[in-house]
Design a protein around this motif. Structure first.
Motif, PDB file in Angstrom:
ATOM      1  N   THR A   5     113.044  61.687  34.165  1.00 15.72           N
ATOM      2  CA  THR A   5     111.785  62.228  34.669  1.00 15.72           C
ATOM      3  C   THR A   5     111.626  63.676  34.224  1.00 15.72           C
ATOM      4  N   THR A   6     110.399  64.006  33.911  1.00 16.82           N
ATOM      5  CA  THR A   6     110.093  65.364  33.461  1.00 16.82           C
ATOM      6  C   THR A   6     109.026  65.963  34.358  1.00 16.82           C
ATOM      7  N   VAL A   7     109.295  67.134  34.886  1.00 19.23           N
ATOM      8  CA  VAL A   7     108.315  67.894  35.650  1.00 19.23           C
ATOM      9  C   VAL A   7     108.089  69.193  34.881  1.00 19.23           C
ATOM     10  N   THR A   8     106.828  69.531  34.660  1.00 26.17           N
ATOM     11  CA  THR A   8     106.513  70.659  33.780  1.00 26.17           C
ATOM     12  C   THR A   8     105.868  71.812  34.546  1.00 26.17           C
ATOM     13  N   ALA A   9     105.977  72.994  33.983  1.00 25.83           N
ATOM     14  CA  ALA A   9     105.361  74.172  34.600  1.00 25.83           C
ATOM     15  C   ALA A   9     104.930  75.160  33.531  1.00 25.83           C
ATOM     16  N   ALA A  10     104.019  76.033  33.934  1.00 26.99           N
ATOM     17  CA  ALA A  10     103.626  77.177  33.098  1.00 26.99           C
ATOM     18  C   ALA A  10     103.680  78.425  33.957  1.00 26.99           C
ATOM     19  N   VAL A  11     103.864  79.564  33.313  1.00 28.27           N
ATOM     20  CA  VAL A  11     103.811  80.861  34.000  1.00 28.27           C
ATOM     21  C   VAL A  11     102.581  81.608  33.518  1.00 28.27           C
ATOM     22  N   LEU A  12     101.857  82.186  34.468  1.00 29.11           N
ATOM     23  CA  LEU A  12     100.720  83.048  34.120  1.00 29.11           C
ATOM     24  C   LEU A  12     101.005  84.439  34.678  1.00 29.11           C
ATOM     25  N   VAL A  13     101.287  85.364  33.771  1.00 33.98           N
ATOM     26  CA  VAL A  13     101.561  86.754  34.158  1.00 33.98           C
ATOM     27  C   VAL A  13     100.235  87.505  34.138  1.00 33.98           C
ATOM     28  N   ILE A  14      99.890  88.115  35.255  1.00 33.36           N
ATOM     29  CA  ILE A  14      98.599  88.787  35.389  1.00 33.36           C
ATOM     30  C   ILE A  14      98.828  90.282  35.485  1.00 33.36           C
ATOM     31  N   GLY A  15      98.339  91.043  34.508  1.00 33.59           N
ATOM     32  CA  GLY A  15      98.495  92.486  34.655  1.00 33.59           C
ATOM     33  C   GLY A  15      98.304  93.295  33.389  1.00 33.59           C
ATOM     34  N   ASP A  16      97.363  94.248  33.465  1.00 33.39           N
ATOM     35  CA  ASP A  16      97.149  95.201  32.380  1.00 33.39           C
ATOM     36  C   ASP A  16      98.429  95.910  31.977  1.00 33.39           C
ATOM     37  N   GLU A  17      99.302  96.155  32.959  1.00 29.34           N
ATOM     38  CA  GLU A  17     100.480  96.986  32.689  1.00 29.34           C
ATOM     39  C   GLU A  17     101.453  96.316  31.735  1.00 29.34           C
ATOM     40  N   ILE A  18     101.416  94.981  31.674  1.00 30.44           N
ATOM     41  CA  ILE A  18     102.280  94.280  30.725  1.00 30.44           C
ATOM     42  C   ILE A  18     101.683  94.377  29.324  1.00 30.44           C
ATOM     43  N   LEU A  19     100.355  94.231  29.236  1.00 34.56           N
ATOM     44  CA  LEU A  19      99.688  94.245  27.931  1.00 34.56           C
ATOM     45  C   LEU A  19      99.598  95.647  27.342  1.00 34.56           C
ATOM     46  N   SER A  20      99.696  96.659  28.196  1.00 33.62           N
ATOM     47  CA  SER A  20      99.693  98.028  27.668  1.00 33.62           C
ATOM     48  C   SER A  20     101.100  98.451  27.254  1.00 33.62           C
ATOM     49  N   GLY A  21     102.087  97.680  27.647  1.00 35.56           N
ATOM     50  CA  GLY A  21     103.462  98.054  27.344  1.00 35.56           C
ATOM     51  C   GLY A  21     104.087  98.959  28.384  1.00 35.56           C
ATOM     52  N   ARG A  22     103.297  99.402  29.375  1.00 37.78           N
ATOM     53  CA  ARG A  22     103.847 100.277  30.416  1.00 37.78           C
ATOM     54  C   ARG A  22     105.014  99.607  31.131  1.00 37.78           C
ATOM     55  N   THR A  23     104.797  98.357  31.502  1.00 33.52           N
ATOM     56  CA  THR A  23     105.816  97.582  32.205  1.00 33.52           C
ATOM     57  C   THR A  23     106.300  96.473  31.284  1.00 33.52           C
ATOM     58  N   LYS A  24     107.605  96.363  31.135  1.00 33.36           N
ATOM     59  CA  LYS A  24     108.156  95.270  30.327  1.00 33.36           C
ATOM     60  C   LYS A  24     108.371  94.076  31.248  1.00 33.36           C
TER      61      LYS A  24
ATOM     62  N   ASN B  27     109.932  91.118  22.634  1.00 39.40           N
ATOM     63  CA  ASN B  27     108.945  91.441  21.605  1.00 39.40           C
ATOM     64  C   ASN B  27     107.568  91.771  22.163  1.00 39.40           C
ATOM     65  N   ILE B  28     107.150  91.079  23.207  1.00 40.82           N
ATOM     66  CA  ILE B  28     105.805  91.348  23.756  1.00 40.82           C
ATOM     67  C   ILE B  28     105.697  92.816  24.173  1.00 40.82           C
ATOM     68  N   GLY B  29     106.660  93.281  24.929  1.00 38.19           N
ATOM     69  CA  GLY B  29     106.613  94.667  25.415  1.00 38.19           C
ATOM     70  C   GLY B  29     106.659  95.673  24.286  1.00 38.19           C
ATOM     71  N   TYR B  30     107.488  95.399  23.284  1.00 41.58           N
ATOM     72  CA  TYR B  30     107.590  96.325  22.154  1.00 41.58           C
ATOM     73  C   TYR B  30     106.273  96.386  21.383  1.00 41.58           C
ATOM     74  N   ILE B  31     105.723  95.212  21.091  1.00 38.14           N
ATOM     75  CA  ILE B  31     104.474  95.161  20.313  1.00 38.14           C
ATOM     76  C   ILE B  31     103.327  95.787  21.114  1.00 38.14           C
TER      77      ILE B  31
END
Lengths: 250, 250
Positions: A5-24, B27-31
């Motif tokens: 049996t396979t149970v699947t999941a996804a993660v959704l990270v929400i946050g400007d701070e990750i995309l700006s590189g401020r927070t790793k 890599n995400i954080g670095y980029i």
């Protein structure tokens, strides 16, 4: 034999701070490892900014496709915490101030200290179940197959313990790492490909790291059928023995 | 005043090892940080497994939407390195053995050592430009607005230097972090929301971290108009001064 049996999941990270590189981000890796160990396979992860329509679109794509979605971030008391509203909109249900959540927060805060900002943390889509927050009390929530957790790693991790108890789980992935050391991928790659082809019940990955000017490699065999994993591992080990013997490509 | 120019990007991380938790993505954080500094705004990141149709679907969604896409992973010599084929399929062009890439690899490997596995690293979609790999020679490539880089962080970072030189860049985001220290988000959240509303040219985030049993907070003001960032920062600092004065919610 029936398929595992396979149970699947996804993660959704929400946050400007990750995309700006401020927070790793440290949550994707933690959740990946945690879910893997209990028999839930992480299949995708996304990082989106604090923009409602982006969160809604990503969440609706992921929740339709996987058994579970775990979101991190955006459930604090400040104006940039918009996850509850976005999740409500994704599900098409109103966001309300949840009396159970408020009661929990009143255990921590005197009524006079329950500022409008703090009360924001009791807001969630109508019909949500609470996800316990043993660290700082303000709960996460679950609606449908979506678990909405905090972004701060220690709080997220504590919430994940509770969320995971609610999940159906499947067969656990058996993982066998095999150190290839300094044996070059370019020398064993062809042979490894043949082993992968001959062992379709497992997935085999070859992972280089680069240190002190050279690559060191690890081969990982993964699968849900222990016998198949064992057989593939033995084949990889025999192949590495042979390559170490004369240093010639296999 | 004309609006500041914006150039956008997404990162696509390709690899089972990230989704299994074996490898923690760096890599995400670095980029994110790197592109931010040169005036390219990272808007989204995705992690997908080593499955061709998943890579194709994610890449086509991202390349249609953002000015650039940077992919990491899956360009090595082993059977699980399928990025070149997936990118070719996403663009609808054949994947060929690139003679320039092969020539570069022949500087490192004697012809006899150029195994079929290693030759795989010279495969890329027809019409691609090479992305230099000063670490281990086998190049990345660029096709259209997509830069295809290695997954090993040190190699990816070296390749990104070359990729970034090819990118148009926009106005650079001005970032002003302001330490809120132990001032609780719940006490300044309402006032901060009013400041955010009064300063629409900037985005303001409040970021808690949890250490030794308590939250420490940092507020970050971001924007492309230096004067607007400065004004919002001053407003946040004045607000924090006031809250520290009497400890009452603002």
């Amino acid at each position: 034999m029936s398929a595992p049996t396979t149970v699947t999941a996804a993660v959704l990270v929400i946050g400007d701070e990750i995309l700006s590189g401020r927070t790793k981000d440290r949550n994707i890796g933690y959740i990946a490892e945690y879910l893997g160990k209990i028999g839930v396979d992480l299949k995708e992860a996304r990082v989106v900014p604090d923009v409602e329509e982006e969160i809604v679109a990503a969440l609706n794509a992921l929740r339709a496709r996987y058994d579970y979605v775990v979101t991190t971030g955006g459930i604090g008391p400040t104006h940039d915490d918009i996850t509850a509203d976005a999740v409500g909109r994704a599900f098409g249900v109103p966001v309300i101030e949840d009396p159970r959540a408020l009661a929990i927060m009143l255990e921590r805060y005197a009524e006079a200290d329950l500022t409008p900002a703090r009360r924001r943390m009791a807001r969630m889509p109508e019909g949500s179940a609470l996800v316990d927050n043993p660290i700082s009390r303000a709960p996460g929530f679950r609606i449908g197959n979506v678990f909405v957790l905090a972004g701060v790693p220690s709080v997220m991790q504590a919430m994940l313990d509770g969320a995971a108890r609610e999940m159906r789980t499947g067969a656990i992935m058996q993982v066998e790492p095999i150190e290839a050391g300094a044996a070059p991928e370019g020398l064993y790659g062809d042979a490894l490909g043949r082993i992968a082809e001959a062992n379709p019940a497992v997935s085999i990955g070859s992972y280089p790291s680069f240190k002190d000017g050279r690559f060191m490699n690890q081969i990982v065999v993964r699968g849900k059928d222990a016998a198949a994993v064992k057989a593939a591992k033995a084949a990889v080990e025999a192949m590495l023995e042979a390559i170490r013997g004369d240093g010639k490509p296999l």
